[in-house]
Design an enzyme around this catalytic site. Structure first.
Site, PDB file in Angstrom:
ATOM      1  N   LYS A 201       0.731  -1.362  -0.057  1.00  0.00           N
ATOM      2  CA  LYS A 201       0.033  -0.095  -0.067  1.00  0.00           C
ATOM      3  C   LYS A 201       0.867   1.286  -0.195  1.00  0.00           C
ATOM      4  O   LYS A 201       0.680   2.051  -0.681  1.00  0.00           O
ATOM      5  CB  LYS A 201      -0.896  -0.174   1.194  1.00  0.00           C
ATOM      6  CG  LYS A 201      -1.765   0.989   1.191  1.00  0.00           C
ATOM      7  CD  LYS A 201      -2.622   1.005   2.418  1.00  0.00           C
ATOM      8  CE  LYS A 201      -3.575   2.524   2.665  1.00  0.00           C
ATOM      9  NZ  LYS A 201      -4.160   2.348   4.008  1.00  0.00           N
ATOM     10  N   GLU A 348      -3.801  -5.669  15.562  1.00  0.00           N
ATOM     11  CA  GLU A 348      -3.351  -4.423  14.893  1.00  0.00           C
ATOM     12  C   GLU A 348      -4.548  -3.349  15.267  1.00  0.00           C
ATOM     13  O   GLU A 348      -4.439  -2.132  15.333  1.00  0.00           O
ATOM     14  CB  GLU A 348      -3.097  -4.361  13.294  1.00  0.00           C
ATOM     15  CG  GLU A 348      -1.308  -4.155  13.302  1.00  0.00           C
ATOM     16  CD  GLU A 348      -0.939  -4.140  11.912  1.00  0.00           C
ATOM     17  OE1 GLU A 348      -1.703  -3.791  10.766  1.00  0.00           O
ATOM     18  OE2 GLU A 348       0.089  -4.131  11.444  1.00  0.00           O
TER      19      GLU A 348
HETATM   20  O1  F6P Z   1       2.865  -3.789  10.058  1.00  0.00           O
HETATM   21  C1  F6P Z   1       2.562  -2.368   9.735  1.00  0.00           C
HETATM   22  C2  F6P Z   1       1.773  -2.481   8.262  1.00  0.00           C
HETATM   23  O2  F6P Z   1       1.871  -0.999   8.313  1.00  0.00           O
HETATM   24  C3  F6P Z   1       0.531  -3.125   8.276  1.00  0.00           C
HETATM   25  O3  F6P Z   1      -0.543  -2.330   8.744  1.00  0.00           O
HETATM   26  C4  F6P Z   1       0.409  -3.201   6.840  1.00  0.00           C
HETATM   27  O4  F6P Z   1      -0.406  -4.226   6.381  1.00  0.00           O
HETATM   28  C5  F6P Z   1       1.729  -3.802   6.550  1.00  0.00           C
HETATM   29  O5  F6P Z   1       2.602  -2.999   7.460  1.00  0.00           O
HETATM   30  C6  F6P Z   1       2.240  -3.799   5.002  1.00  0.00           C
HETATM   31  O6  F6P Z   1       2.144  -2.262   4.489  1.00  0.00           O
HETATM   32  P1  F6P Z   1       2.399  -1.955   3.101  1.00  0.00           P
HETATM   33  O7  F6P Z   1       1.314  -2.747   2.407  1.00  0.00           O
HETATM   34  O8  F6P Z   1       2.165  -0.648   2.894  1.00  0.00           O
HETATM   35  O9  F6P Z   1       3.643  -2.475   2.464  1.00  0.00           O
END
Ligand code: F6P
Length: 527
Positions: A201, A348
């Site tokens: 994300k 979380e």
């Molecule tokens: O562990 C923290 C976190 O921000 C989660 O909430 C999220 O799902 C994961 O890291 C991966 O984040 P990204 O999709 O931004 O790589």
């Protein structure tokens, strides 16, 4: 809103909880005294059944719990989520995962349908062999690189629905920054027939960045042609710029939006590995099943609302009976990874120590979530349920029809074990003469029954727990959609990485970290 413990329903519940702690109270006796308990304390959503009759609930409990839900304005909070209000107040966003499974005709988000359409044509091209690698070979293997919400949901769903995959593609998942994870996943792969999905994300996550960079190095070491990346790397992200900087061409980027939380994102393009493995029609059935649960959560009265009832029971146990964990035990090998997926969703979301206004919470919040598939769990940790001193409510999940092609008898044994464990937890053994053998019983549990494990019912099951978590957060007054706690570790890991890379650890590090670093470095030198 006033603090939870000040509400009148809370005070009444607090007094009422004492009824269940009397030495003469026993759940098995309550069950015997009410022959219609199953019909009084079970609820359906479609053909999904929740039996919550084996709980510390009598005729007074439910009205009081429902009063609590009203006092905490749960109906308004449910409406606010579906309306797209800014319920994630610390990040100033809505949490609109429900919009991802809303049928296009009624959707206020045309970008969702557009992205689904792009996924559909991409999935069809890859699965039909029209999308080829740079040497013209059809894609045979897909590696999803992501972590947390960009991994756990797709891993769990792909594993749960493996019987629906036609094995056109071998879909693998890499999450851990431990290089062994990628190394194992690349084992025996043909780079010319491999597609990488970089799922992040934020596109700033260290683990994903490390693995994606290593995957790109591996790929280029096999083909030595930067331009070939376009046929072998796609990404899913809100950070289109960072993905483009990484070298992924614009046309290979699938968007997601900041109003989708990472742990609620398997319904977005983050679900691409699911759709590649199972086919788009199965992915869309998953969305349809989740939407059916959304409609149930949005429209049913609280007293008939499955996620709300489950949330109320969890709040009842964690705050009045000192339960610190919930076990979820699916009697389905296919759902073995479901509890692991739920761990991120629960912990979380609910691991918060202040309320939405930033004030310390007035009760315990959150609970540890754990479990594995039954019957395996019975031969490891069930002893603790039956005779341990911890109070651990259990969610049993039973699937009526077997996913196996034959051996109906084994499946009936599976179900018999599921039913017998909730019975044993409730009843225990009456004979107290040998304290070692005495099993007190009086342990509550829920049982969920699905007719079969298919994409539709799995979608409903996941959405059930998503909404349960949201309802709990509303009852406790906390934000289920942020996760500030994980940031400190990420920041410190940069400092400790530099310390590991340096000749000697910096003096301002604490004694334990310095000692550990020097031992690790010594052993690295000896290797
Ligand atoms: O562990 C923290 C976190 O921000 C989660 O909430 C999220 O799902 C994961 O890291 C991966 O984040 P990204 O999709 O931004 O790589």
């Amino acid at each position: 809103m006033s603090s939870l413990t000040e509400s009148s329903a809370w005070k009444s519940l607090s007094a009422h909880a004492a009824d269940f702690l009397q030495p003469d109270f026993h759940l098995a006796a309550l069950m015997r005294s009410q022959p219609a308990r199953f019909s009084s304390f079970s609820v359906r959503q479609g053909d999904l059944l929740l039996d919550y009759s084996k709980n510390f609930v009598d005729d007074r409990t439910l009205p009081l719990l429902l009063d609590l839900a009203e006092e905490r304005q749960l109906p308004a909070a449910i409406a606010a989520m579906f309306r797209g209000d800014e319920i994630n107040n610390t990040e100033h966003r809505p949490a609109l995962h429900v919009a991802l499974r809303q049928p296009a005709a009624n959707s206020a988000h045309p970008e969702v349908a557009e992205t689904l359409e792009r996924m559909r044509s991409f999935v069809d091209e890859v699965r039909s062999g029209k999308w080829t690698g740079h040497t013209g070979k059809p894609i045979k293997s897909v590696i999803n690189i992501g972590i947390g919400g960009s991994d756990l949901g797709p891993v769990m769903v792909s594993d749960a629905l493996a019987e629906f995959a036609d094995n056109k593609l071998d879909v693998r998942f890499v999450s851990n920054v431990d290089p062994v994870h990628l190394q194992r996943s690349l084992n025996k792969l043909d780079a010319e027939a491999t597609l990488f999905i970089v799922a992040s994300k934020s596109f700033t996550t260290l683990e994903t960045h490390q693995n994606a960079s290593a995957a790109r190095r591996w790929f280029l070491s096999n083909c030595n042609d930067e331009e070939a990346i376009a046929q072998h790397f796609v990404a899913i992200t809100t950070n289109l710029e960072a993905a483009a900087d990484f070298g992924i061409p614009q046309e290979n980027l699938f968007p997601m939006w900041d109003w989708v939380g990472g742990r609620y994102s398997l319904w977005s393009a983050i679900g691409l590995p699911i759709a590649l493995g199972l086919g788009m029609e199965h992915f869309e059935r998953l969305l349809a099943g989740a939407h059916a649960m959304d409609e149930h959560f949005r429209t049913q009265p609280l007293s008939e609302n499955m996620p709300v009832l489950m949330a109320l029971l969890t709040v009842w146990y964690t705050t009045f009976f000192d339960a610190h964990s919930t076990a979820v035990v699916p009697y389905s090998q296919a759902l073995d990874k479901f509890p692991t997926y739920l761990q991120q969703l629960y912990m979380e979301s609910l691991g918060k120590r202040v309320d939405q206004e930033g004030q310390p919470v007035s009760t315990g919040t959150g609970e540890a979530m754990w479990g594995t598939a039954g019957t395996n769990g019975q031969h490891s940790y069930f002893q603790l349920f039956h005779q341990g001193t911890q109070f651990i409510p259990v969610d049993f999940i039973a699937v009526a029809q077997s996913g196996a092609d034959d051996n109906h008898e084994a499946h009936q044994h599976l179900l018999a074990n599921c039913l017998s464990q909730s019975l044993a937890l409730m009843e225990g053994t009456p004979d107290e003469s040998d304290p070692h053998k005495y099993i007190p019983g009086n342990r509550p549990s829920n049982t969920l029954v699905l007719p079969q494990l298919d994409p539709y019912h799995l979608g409903s099951l996941i959405a059930l727990y998503e909404h349960k978590v949201y309802a709990q957060s509303v009852l406790w007054g906390i934000n289920a959609f942020d996760q500030w706690g994980v940031e400190l570790g990420k920041k410190l890991s940069k400092t400790l990485f530099s310390a590991l890379q340096a000749q000697t650890a910096p003096d301002d590090l604490d004694s334990s970290s310095r000692g550990l670093i020097s031992t690790i470095k010594q052993w690295q030198m000896n290797a």
